[in-house]
Design an enzyme around this catalytic site. Structure first.
Site, PDB file in Angstrom:
ATOM      1  N   THR A 176       0.827  -1.200   0.000  1.00  0.00           N
ATOM      2  CA  THR A 176       0.000   0.000   0.000  1.00  0.00           C
ATOM      3  C   THR A 176       0.861   1.249   0.000  1.00  0.00           C
ATOM      4  OG1 THR A 176      -1.492   1.315   1.401  1.00  0.00           O
ATOM      5  CG2 THR A 176      -0.114  -0.296   2.506  1.00  0.00           C
ATOM      6  N   ASP A 177       0.329   2.343  -0.520  1.00  0.00           N
ATOM      7  CA  ASP A 177       1.065   3.606  -0.479  1.00  0.00           C
ATOM      8  C   ASP A 177       1.144   4.160   0.941  1.00  0.00           C
ATOM      9  OD1 ASP A 177      -1.574   4.400  -0.165  1.00  0.00           O
ATOM     10  OD2 ASP A 177      -1.516   5.962  -1.696  1.00  0.00           O
ATOM     11  N   GLU A 178       0.352   3.609   1.862  1.00  0.00           N
ATOM     12  CA  GLU A 178       0.368   4.102   3.238  1.00  0.00           C
ATOM     13  C   GLU A 178       1.672   3.769   3.964  1.00  0.00           C
ATOM     14  OE1 GLU A 178      -3.023   3.958   5.723  1.00  0.00           O
ATOM     15  OE2 GLU A 178      -4.419   3.683   4.066  1.00  0.00           O
ATOM     16  N   TYR A 202      -2.046  -0.414  10.854  1.00  0.00           N
ATOM     17  CA  TYR A 202      -2.246  -1.116   9.579  1.00  0.00           C
ATOM     18  C   TYR A 202      -1.047  -0.909   8.661  1.00  0.00           C
ATOM     19  CZ  TYR A 202      -3.475  -1.312   4.653  1.00  0.00           C
ATOM     20  OH  TYR A 202      -3.437  -1.540   3.309  1.00  0.00           O
TER      21      TYR A 202
END
Length: 471
Positions: A176-178, A202
């Site tokens: 994910t880009d997170e 997360y």
């Protein structure tokens, strides 16, 4: 098509609630028969050393798009094995259209269970893995962080060790880009070489999973690729509570279902955080491109040009639903507010140049994708997963496979920002221009946009019907 569903052993049985939930997954009420068959658009020359592809989380949102796309686009070349635990946000309706396809198999299994993973890999002679399965709901990670570590880190470790044991030829890990953390308004888009700085449990669990993948690449020469994507939206997404990346952009299906019921939507905080949105068909094309053209050992960002604030997105959804919102009073009838999560990253932004150099491009404008998505949820959102009433609350709580509605306070005015990011949010004027793409255009993202929320996005736009495969 075959189905492998493992049963309890040694005389044990699951609880009655779990049994009822499991059987409901296999209960076919036929709603999928009326839905369009949505896939991507890409098609490549099949790879000679790829035959049997395992897709973890295959009954979930993003993965099911790839499962349908690969099964229907390469019927003579690839066998697709959808591996899924069938958690609360999954649905076999997402792939039931494939049930009569000889190159499709569903296997009910848990990535944290080594025996189930090994059994699937050996039974179907898997040579390629797409690893989507993850706990991806950011809000839930604040209160159940152990579960995220177990699934996202330990589950990835189980899969990597199993892949090493059987000699997997391609391991494509969906991240994910997170993992990059928050990107400020005037910062450049982040490259694949940027430092990882996750800000919630997360994202931290996904970053940790990436470290495991990297370690297996270096220590055991595991042929792996890591993919980091923006928020993905589109039909087939479970209407959870808030935009995340892996299960991404839940605000769209959730708010559409609420508005379709004639109920107001509820924004967290003041609605100013922005996200970039990528239509699921374009995401499927990205994964297909990476499978066929991606280089082993590399990392690829999947970046969208379409960036929009949550407040502005509400205005666009109201326009799509033909609901009056052209004044603050009318807008306020449909948009309410509640407190923010403990920390809410203001924005994420990745540079997808490296993937575009492989030939991938974002084909679906946000205007087109939103209209397709809203229409799908108006037709199927209330039937696809059964009763979703409890899910539509601002902060639903998940207990096992059950969703419990919350009782959080709701107000007519924006809530103060959380302590962690209060300074940044308060420093932004309500109508500030920020580096946001023209999401009503062609998806090229070459302008700025004002974040007014109400009274925008109501102009007519001609769209297509999506990609419908003849099955």
């Amino acid at each position: 098509m075959t189905i492998a569903a493992l049963q309890p052993t040694n005389g044990t049985s699951k609880s009655s609630v779990a049994n009822k939930r499991r059987y409901s997954f296999f209960d076919d009420r036929g709603v999928w028969k009326d839905a369009p068959v949505l896939i991507g658009t890409t098609k490549f020359t099949p790879l000679p050393n790829v035959k049997n592809i395992m897709v973890t989380g295959g009954a979930g949102f993003i993965a099911c798009w790839l499962v349908r796309h690969l099964t229907l686009t390469y019927p003579q070349a690839y066998n697709i094995i959808s591996f899924d635990k069938l958690d609360y946000c999954a649905s076999l309706n997402n792939t039931r259209v494939l049930n009569d396809r000889r190159n499709f198999t569903f296997y009910q299994g848990d990535v944290t269970n080594p025996s189930e993973v090994i059994d699937c890999l050996e039974r179907y002679n898997i040579d390629t893995i797409f690893h989507f399965a993850a706990q991806s709901h950011v809000d839930l990670s604040f209160g159940n962080s152990y579960g995220f570590t177990h699934t996202n880190v330990y589950g990835t470790h189980v899969l990597l060790e199993s892949a090493k044991k059987v000699g997997i030829k391609r391991f494509i890990h969906i991240s994910t880009d997170e993992v990059y953390g928050e990107v400020k308004d005037d910062d450049d888009d982040l490259l694949e070489t940027s430092i990882l700085a996750p800000t919630n449990p997360y994202a931290a669990s996904k970053a940790a999973a990436e470290m495991l993948v990297h370690s297996y690449q270096k220590s055991f020469k595991l042929p792996a690729i890591i993919v980091r994507s923006n928020n993905v939206y589109g039909p087939h997404q479970y209407p959870e509570t808030w935009p995340t990346t892996d299960s991404a952009a839940e605000i769209i299906p959730k708010f559409t279902c609420l508005l379709n019921r004639g109920q107001p939507v509820v924004l967290h905080g003041d609605g100013t955080p922005t996200r970039r949105y990528l239509y699921a068909g374009d995401a499927a094309d990205a994964f297909d491109t990476i499978l066929h053209k991606g280089q082993l050992g590399q990392i690829y960002n999947v970046g969208s040009h379409d960036e929009i604030s949550n407040l502005s997105l509400c205005g666009k959804l109201l326009a799509e639903m033909d609901l009056e919102h052209n004044s603050p009073e009318a807008f306020g009838l449909w948009v309410k507010y509640t407190h923010d999560r403990p920390f809410n990253d203001h924005r994420y932004a990745v540079d997808g140049t490296k993937l575009r150099q492989l030939g991938w491009e974002q084909k679906t404008s946000f205007a087109d994708g939103l209209r397709i998505t809203v229409e799908w949820y108006r037709r199927f959102g209330e039937q696809w997963w059964g009763d979703i009433t409890k899910v539509l609350s601002p902060f639903p709580v998940v207990a096992g496979c059950e969703v419990i509605s919350d009782k959080e306070p709701i107000t007519d005015s924006p809530q103060p920002a959380g302590e962690a990011n209060q300074g940044q949010s308060q420093s932004q004027p309500q109508n500030k221009k920020r580096k946001v793409s023209n999401v009503d255009g062609d998806g090229q993202g070459n302008g700025t946009a004002v974040e007014p929320g109400w009274g925008e996005g109501a102009g007519p736009v001609m769209i297509g019907d999506g990609i419908v495969a003849g099955v």
